[in-house]
Design an enzyme around this catalytic site. Structure first.
Site, PDB file in Angstrom:
ATOM      1  N   LYS A   1       0.861  -1.174   0.000  1.00 20.27           N
ATOM      2  CA  LYS A   1       0.000   0.000   0.000  1.00 20.27           C
ATOM      3  C   LYS A   1       0.908   1.238   0.000  1.00 20.27           C
ATOM      4  O   LYS A   1       1.446   1.612   1.050  1.00 20.27           O
ATOM      5  CB  LYS A   1      -0.917  -0.029   1.234  1.00 20.27           C
ATOM      6  CG  LYS A   1      -2.088   0.963   1.182  1.00 20.27           C
ATOM      7  CD  LYS A   1      -1.619   2.358   1.445  1.00 20.27           C
ATOM      8  CE  LYS A   1      -2.734   3.366   1.367  1.00 20.27           C
ATOM      9  NZ  LYS A   1      -2.199   4.756   1.351  1.00 20.27           N
TER      10      LYS A   1
ATOM     11  N   GLU B   1       9.336   1.897  11.366  1.00 16.75           N
ATOM     12  CA  GLU B   1      10.413   2.855  11.106  1.00 16.75           C
ATOM     13  C   GLU B   1       9.749   4.218  11.092  1.00 16.75           C
ATOM     14  O   GLU B   1       9.064   4.586  10.126  1.00 16.75           O
ATOM     15  CB  GLU B   1      11.091   2.526   9.765  1.00 16.75           C
ATOM     16  CG  GLU B   1      12.460   3.179   9.600  1.00 16.75           C
ATOM     17  CD  GLU B   1      12.378   4.534   8.948  1.00 16.75           C
ATOM     18  OE1 GLU B   1      12.380   5.544   9.708  1.00 16.75           O
ATOM     19  OE2 GLU B   1      12.322   4.598   7.725  1.00 16.75           O
TER      20      GLU B   1
ATOM     21  N   CYS C   1      13.487  11.027   7.162  1.00 14.78           N
ATOM     22  CA  CYS C   1      13.309  10.801   8.602  1.00 14.78           C
ATOM     23  C   CYS C   1      14.602  10.991   9.391  1.00 14.78           C
ATOM     24  O   CYS C   1      14.565  11.284  10.576  1.00 14.78           O
ATOM     25  CB  CYS C   1      12.735   9.412   8.846  1.00 14.78           C
ATOM     26  SG  CYS C   1      13.608   8.089   8.004  1.00 14.78           S
TER      27      CYS C   1
ATOM     28  N   GLU D   1       9.141  16.887  14.886  1.00  6.03           N
ATOM     29  CA  GLU D   1       9.585  16.582  13.527  1.00  6.03           C
ATOM     30  C   GLU D   1       8.823  17.448  12.526  1.00  6.03           C
ATOM     31  O   GLU D   1       7.602  17.401  12.445  1.00  6.03           O
ATOM     32  CB  GLU D   1       9.357  15.103  13.202  1.00  6.03           C
ATOM     33  CG  GLU D   1       9.931  14.728  11.847  1.00  6.03           C
ATOM     34  CD  GLU D   1       9.757  13.257  11.517  1.00  6.03           C
ATOM     35  OE1 GLU D   1      10.707  12.651  10.987  1.00  6.03           O
ATOM     36  OE2 GLU D   1       8.672  12.716  11.793  1.00  6.03           O
TER      37      GLU D   1
END
Length: 503
Positions: free
Chosen positions: A195, A270, A304, A406
């Protein structure tokens, strides 16, 4: 910084044969006919109508993957047989390298220079690496003498595939972060439902074309596009799915873990990061500045591991900041289809809005906007595209929102420090633990600091370098489980102990 000039931005057609779902070895539209355009961040123009999988489509994909695992040949093949097919897939990826790179650039604004030299090369490397590992998934035999009779027995310990793996992948590295999951899962004998992120489906469609051409049996790889709230949620909760491998935000990851708990799925997470890039006064400053740029502004900061907190020893603070601004000002920005451009648009309107909001947070919290902080438009864009300048804040503290949360964009927070101990404390004072870096000529200091970092990866005198053979993953709120390297096979297999009585 310089922008592309004197050319009109023309968007080529995406290099895919058809924008459809790929289920059980067949291309098909959504069962209810629904589609959604995918938008190029380069010009904000629609580039393809992507099917939005219905609940029935998701169910069909799960059934196909389940049958392919339970009754099909893939899990029963020898490792050498799977190796041949995956090797063929890697070779086809090399043939279509330019098409794969173009998909990434059209869909998420990645500079074509990086898409060709990094993403398109590493995806083939990933499948070649795990093709070679398929025959190497082995077990062990141990002689034991358990009580009460202590007679000799042999135990054979074997590794077996988990079953059906759902790979839910993000928008920032659509191709590579699909590959890190799919290659290992297939090598171990699992079947896969992929997906991709709603904003960046093109390379997933191209991958499905490649797997079909490589001869992957029907149902072994299935690709369904659609919203995460519908398609992803159905995959996460379904009892026929054995594992979820997810890359994305920590908030979404927590939701996946919670929703998968009732069916006791294995998960690999992750997740986000807020990585510290530490520069000591004894570092090679020219190298450190180049790595600071690449650490935060590579892929427009949509990575990331972004070194979004730059920790500078106070005596070199101004020199490094001035050097970094000079470095940034010389980078060509703009249309990512231009092979000389290194900095393109953000992936979508939502990311642009988020980055702009955090720039305002930085100002509100008292940091100094030293550089950037505004949208820009390259010539030929006609005021369109999700372009935002590289942005640098100074006079910041580690408690500010721009230092703790973040952003996932090209916003750098510079924080001074005075001692090694203070640098370590600041670096580790975050809920995240994905990556870190240290720059110094003193190898003893470098290793002390690297060992003290609460992070899954720590670079010394470099940043954002990767290899398919090296495990990658986070500590704390950056997730658990690993991708890449031989260690990842722990995530896609279980062990079975077979006891043999030799008395």
């Amino acid at each position: 910084m310089t922008a592309t000039a004197n050319q009109s931005i023309a968007i080529p057609n995406p290099p895919i044969k058809q924008a459809k779902l790929y289920i059980n070895g067949q291309w098909r539209s959504a069962s209810d006919g629904k589609t959604r355009p995918t938008i190029s961040p380069i010009t904000e123009a629609a580039i393809a109508d992507i099917p939005q999988a219905s609940a029935q489509d998701v169910e069909d994909a799960i059934l196909a993957a389940r049958r392919a695992f339970d009754d099909g040949p893939w899990a029963k093949m020898t490792g050498h047989e799977r190796q041949q097919i995956l090797t063929r897939a890697s070779q086809i990826m090399e043939q279509y390298a330019d098409d794969l790179a173009l998909c990434e650039t059209l869909d998420m604004g990645k500079a074509i220079h990086f898409a060709k030299t990094i993403d398109a090369r590493l995806i083939a490397d990933l499948f070649r690496y795990y093709a070679g590992m398929a025959p190497e998934i082995d077990g062990a035999t141990r002689p034991v003498s358990p009580p009460p009779d202590c007679t000799l027995k042999h135990v054979t310990i074997v590794r077996e595939p988990l079953g059906v793996v759902a790979a839910i992948t993000p928008f920032n590295f659509p191709l590579l972060l699909a590959g890190t999951k799919i290659a290992a899962a297939l090598a171990a004998g699992n079947t896969v439902i992929h997906k991709p992120a709603s904003a960046t489906p093109l390379s997933a469609i191209k991958l499905a074309e490649i797997f079909a051409e490589a001869g992957l049996p029907a149902g072994v790889y299935n690709m369904i596009t659609g919203s995460g709230s519908q398609v992803g949620d159905q995959l996460v909760k379904h009892p026929a799915i054995n594992k979820i491998s997810f890359t994305g935000s920590t908030e979404v990851g927590i939701g996946i873990i919670r929703n998968s708990a009732d069916t006791l799925k294995k998960t690999t997470m992750e997740l986000g990061g807020k990585s510290a890039n530490i520069v000591f006064a004894d570092a090679d400053l020219e190298s450190a500045i180049a790595n600071a740029f690449f650490g935060i502004f590579y892929n427009k900061g949509e990575i990331c591991t972004a070194g979004s907190r730059l920790l500078l020893e106070r005596s070199i603070h101004d020199v490094v900041v001035d050097g970094l601004i000079k470095y940034v000002s010389q980078i060509k920005m703009g249309n990512p289809l231009d092979p000389d451009v290194l900095f393109g648009p953000l992936a979508d309107a939502g990311q642009l809005k988020k980055v702009m909001q955090y720039v305002e947070y930085g100002k509100q919290d008292g940091a100094t906007l030293k550089y950037g902080g505004e949208r820009f438009y390259p010539d030929g864009s006609n005021g369109k595209g999700y372009y935002f300048q590289p942005t640098i804040f100074t006079n910041a503290t580690n408690e500010m929102r721009i230092a703790q949360e973040e952003i996932f964009g090209p916003v750098l927070t510079v924080i001074p420090f005075d001692t090694e101990e203070e640098a370590i404390r600041i670096a580790n004072s975050t809920t995240y633990g994905l990556a870190a870096a240290v720059h110094t000529r003193d190898i003893k200091k470098a290793l002390r600091v690297a060992n003290a970092m609460q992070a899954g990866t720590c670079w010394i005198n470099c940043y954002n370098v990767y290899d398919v053979s090296v495990p990658f993953g986070g500590y704390k709120s950056s997730g658990f489980g690993r991708e890449c390297g031989k260690e990842v096979m722990e995530n896609y297999t279980h062990t079975k102990s077979i006891w043999i009585d030799l008395s």
